[in-house]
Motif scaffolding. Structure first.
Motif, short mmCIF file in Angstrom:
data_model
loop_
_atom_site.label_atom_id
_atom_site.label_comp_id
_atom_site.label_asym_id
_atom_site.label_seq_id
_atom_site.Cartn_x
_atom_site.Cartn_y
_atom_site.Cartn_z
N ALA A 1 -27.56 7.72 11.84
CA ALA A 1 -27.14 6.32 11.23
C ALA A 1 -28.10 5.36 10.73
CB ALA A 1 -26.18 5.43 12.35
N GLY A 2 -29.57 5.84 10.99
CA GLY A 2 -30.64 4.91 10.86
C GLY A 2 -31.03 5.21 9.36
N ASP A 3 -32.31 4.24 9.01
CA ASP A 3 -32.75 4.15 7.61
C ASP A 3 -33.58 5.56 7.18
OD1 ASP A 3 -31.39 1.88 7.37
OD2 ASP A 3 -33.16 0.65 7.87
N TYR A 4 -34.16 5.98 8.38
CA TYR A 4 -35.12 7.02 8.14
C TYR A 4 -34.57 8.65 8.23
CZ TYR A 4 -37.47 3.12 10.45
OH TYR A 4 -37.96 1.94 10.53
N TYR A 5 -33.31 8.66 8.32
CA TYR A 5 -32.77 10.07 8.54
C TYR A 5 -32.61 10.51 6.99
CZ TYR A 5 -29.72 13.74 9.61
OH TYR A 5 -29.07 15.30 9.78
N VAL A 6 -32.90 11.94 7.08
CA VAL A 6 -32.71 12.83 5.65
C VAL A 6 -31.82 14.04 6.40
CG1 VAL A 6 -33.71 13.82 3.96
CG2 VAL A 6 -34.67 12.06 4.77
N ASP A 7 -30.69 14.58 5.71
CA ASP A 7 -30.07 15.59 5.95
C ASP A 7 -31.25 16.85 5.63
OD1 ASP A 7 -27.66 15.42 7.05
OD2 ASP A 7 -26.86 15.07 5.23
N LEU A 8 -30.86 18.18 6.49
CA LEU A 8 -31.52 19.13 6.16
C LEU A 8 -30.49 20.06 5.53
CD1 LEU A 8 -30.54 21.75 8.33
CD2 LEU A 8 -31.72 20.21 9.87
N TYR A 9 -30.65 21.08 4.63
CA TYR A 9 -30.03 22.21 4.04
C TYR A 9 -29.46 22.97 5.03
CZ TYR A 9 -27.88 26.16 2.09
OH TYR A 9 -27.15 26.93 1.78
N ALA A 10 -28.02 23.48 5.06
CA ALA A 10 -27.58 24.21 6.10
C ALA A 10 -26.29 24.63 5.42
CB ALA A 10 -27.40 23.69 7.46
N PRO A 11 -25.95 25.96 5.58
CA PRO A 11 -24.66 26.44 4.89
C PRO A 11 -23.61 26.03 5.69
CG PRO A 11 -25.92 28.21 6.67
CD PRO A 11 -26.83 27.05 6.37
N ASP A 12 -22.28 26.25 5.11
CA ASP A 12 -21.00 25.74 5.70
C ASP A 12 -20.89 26.76 6.91
OD1 ASP A 12 -18.84 27.83 4.91
OD2 ASP A 12 -20.16 27.70 3.36
N PRO A 13 -19.92 26.53 8.03
CA PRO A 13 -19.88 27.32 9.05
C PRO A 13 -19.24 28.81 8.89
CG PRO A 13 -19.05 25.13 9.46
CD PRO A 13 -19.53 25.18 8.05
N VAL A 14 -18.33 28.76 7.73
CA VAL A 14 -17.83 29.80 7.43
C VAL A 14 -18.94 31.05 6.93
CG1 VAL A 14 -16.12 31.11 6.31
CG2 VAL A 14 -15.49 28.95 7.21
N SER A 15 -19.73 30.43 5.88
CA SER A 15 -20.69 31.53 5.59
C SER A 15 -21.50 31.89 6.57
CB SER A 15 -21.51 30.72 4.31
OG SER A 15 -20.85 30.20 3.36
N ALA A 16 -22.08 30.71 7.59
CA ALA A 16 -22.89 31.26 8.56
C ALA A 16 -22.35 32.42 9.30
CB ALA A 16 -22.90 29.95 9.34
N VAL A 17 -21.03 32.47 9.69
CA VAL A 17 -20.50 33.52 10.36
C VAL A 17 -20.53 34.66 9.64
CG1 VAL A 17 -18.21 34.28 11.35
CG2 VAL A 17 -18.86 31.88 11.68
N GLU A 18 -20.14 34.64 8.41
CA GLU A 18 -20.45 35.84 7.62
C GLU A 18 -21.82 36.54 7.36
OE1 GLU A 18 -16.78 34.49 4.36
OE2 GLU A 18 -18.92 34.24 3.83
N LEU A 19 -22.74 35.62 7.45
CA LEU A 19 -24.15 36.15 7.42
C LEU A 19 -24.44 36.59 8.69
CD1 LEU A 19 -25.96 33.12 5.75
CD2 LEU A 19 -25.95 35.45 5.06
N VAL A 20 -24.20 36.17 9.95
CA VAL A 20 -24.18 36.45 11.10
C VAL A 20 -23.60 38.16 11.40
CG1 VAL A 20 -24.11 36.56 13.69
CG2 VAL A 20 -24.92 34.55 12.21
N VAL A 21 -22.41 38.17 10.82
CA VAL A 21 -21.53 39.16 11.12
C VAL A 21 -22.07 40.39 10.18
CG1 VAL A 21 -19.36 40.56 10.44
CG2 VAL A 21 -19.40 38.37 11.73
N GLY A 22 -22.64 40.02 8.97
CA GLY A 22 -23.28 40.91 7.97
C GLY A 22 -24.69 41.49 8.39
N ALA A 23 -25.19 40.64 9.54
CA ALA A 23 -26.36 41.23 10.11
C ALA A 23 -26.29 41.90 11.44
CB ALA A 23 -27.26 39.98 10.34
N GLY A 24 -24.73 42.33 11.60
CA GLY A 24 -24.59 42.93 12.82
C GLY A 24 -24.71 42.31 14.13
N GLY A 25 -24.63 40.91 14.00
CA GLY A 25 -24.30 39.93 15.13
C GLY A 25 -23.25 39.67 15.44
#
Ligand code: AMP
Ligand code: FE
Ligand code: FE
Ligand code: ZN
Length: 287
Positions: free
Chosen positions: A167-191
């Motif tokens: 909520a402050g003036d200094y914050y910047v977002d980081l890049y991150a995948p959406d949660p569904v893509s994240a699940v797909e990536l983990v499953v694709g890596a056998g995880g």
């Protein structure tokens, strides 16, 4: 391969080292867990698997079982989602490309935050880098540590509540995948993908997102975590029971970076066994 091998509880499947925002190198994290009675542990640094080898050798020399893990950054709209990824293949191309991208975006965003903070406080980029070591996944906790070192705040908590707040003036977002893509990536890596602290102050993910994550292979929820709130835990336990999902409990130990202590939450032997049975990208390391 190791299907005949046995692990021993208690099991703590969520701990951080200096390869992300923990304050101790893997061998010290393992020793701390051992002192607290933990006998099976997973190292789950943010967006990196670099600490696995050090943690595995420290664990086996203490007679403990090591479970390879990672906490993958994701985001749904404004909220960050953390996906625990157990037994992934650390060399999986798609997952590696994603963690490389997240980690480099973490550096870019920290540089911008450092520049903004540097306008008002006597903290520079070099001071933030001084809080990291080779291979560290950079995060706001390291900016917090630089602010502590400069005497601007008392601890990480105070930094997160103020200067580092989204909520402050200094914050910047980081890049991150959406949660569904994240699940797909983990499953694709056998995880085995399990949502970390899924019932925290931000509230539950919308049902539609949860459903799509489950359809993509989400394996379970980390319900035992000090940041989860009771109403959310009840709702997710209902979903887990209904769908037969894995439920874990873990400490999210960060050394001195958080009050969380190893073993303050644990995962049942039955659920650890289910994770081991479901993962195919890497193997537990037994003593
Ligand atoms: P980032 O991913 O760089 O935006 O930073 C988020 C990380 O900061 C999480 O992994 C948490 O472990 C840590 N964190 C969040 N809030 C706090 C807090 N109040 N005190 C200490 N660490 C925190
Ligand atoms: Fe963290
Ligand atoms: Fe987390
Ligand atoms: Zn964590």
């Amino acid at each position: 391969m190791n299907s005949g091998r046995r692990f021993e509880g208690p099991s703590d499947l969520h701990l951080h080292s200096t390869y992300s925002d923990g304050t101790e190198p893997p061998a010290e994290v393992v020793a701390a867990a051992h002192r607290h009675g933990v006998r099976t542990l997973a190292l789950t640094d943010h967006d990196t698997t670099t600490g696995w080898a050090e943690a595995a050798s420290a664990a086996t020399s203490l007679g403990m079982t090591f479970l390879p893990g990672m906490e993958l950054s994701a985001r749904h709209e404004w909220r960050s989602v953390h996906l625990l990824a157990y037994l992934i293949d650390p060399d999986d191309r798609a997952l590696r490309a994603m963690t490389d991208r997240i980690r480099s975006s973490r550096v870019d965003r920290a540089r911008i935050m450092a520049e903004r903070i540097g306008r008002d406080y006597d903290v520079a980029w070099e001071d933030i880098l001084a809080q990291t070591s080779a291979g560290t996944t950079l995060g706001r906790p390291h900016i917090a540590d630089a602010l502590v070192a400069a005497g601007v705040v008392r601890d990480r908590g105070e930094a997160f509540a103020g200067i580092l707040s989204p909520a402050g003036d200094y914050y910047v977002d980081l890049y991150a995948p959406d949660p569904v893509s994240a699940v797909e990536l983990v499953v694709g890596a056998g995880g085995v993908p399990i949502i970390a602290h899924p019932a925290g102050r931000a509230g539950l993910l919308p049902n539609a997102v949860l459903r799509r994550m489950l359809d993509a292979g989400l394996a379970g929820f980390e319900l035992g975590h000090r940041e989860n709130l009771a109403p959310g835990i009840r709702t997710l336990r209902g979903i887990a029971d209904q769908r037969g999902l894995i439920v874990t409990g873990s400490s999210d130990y960060h050394g001195l970076g958080k009050p969380n202590e190893p073993g303050e939450n644990t995962t049942s032997d039955a659920n650890v066994a289910r994770i081991i049975a479901a993962g195919s990208g890497s193997e537990p390391v037994y003593p």
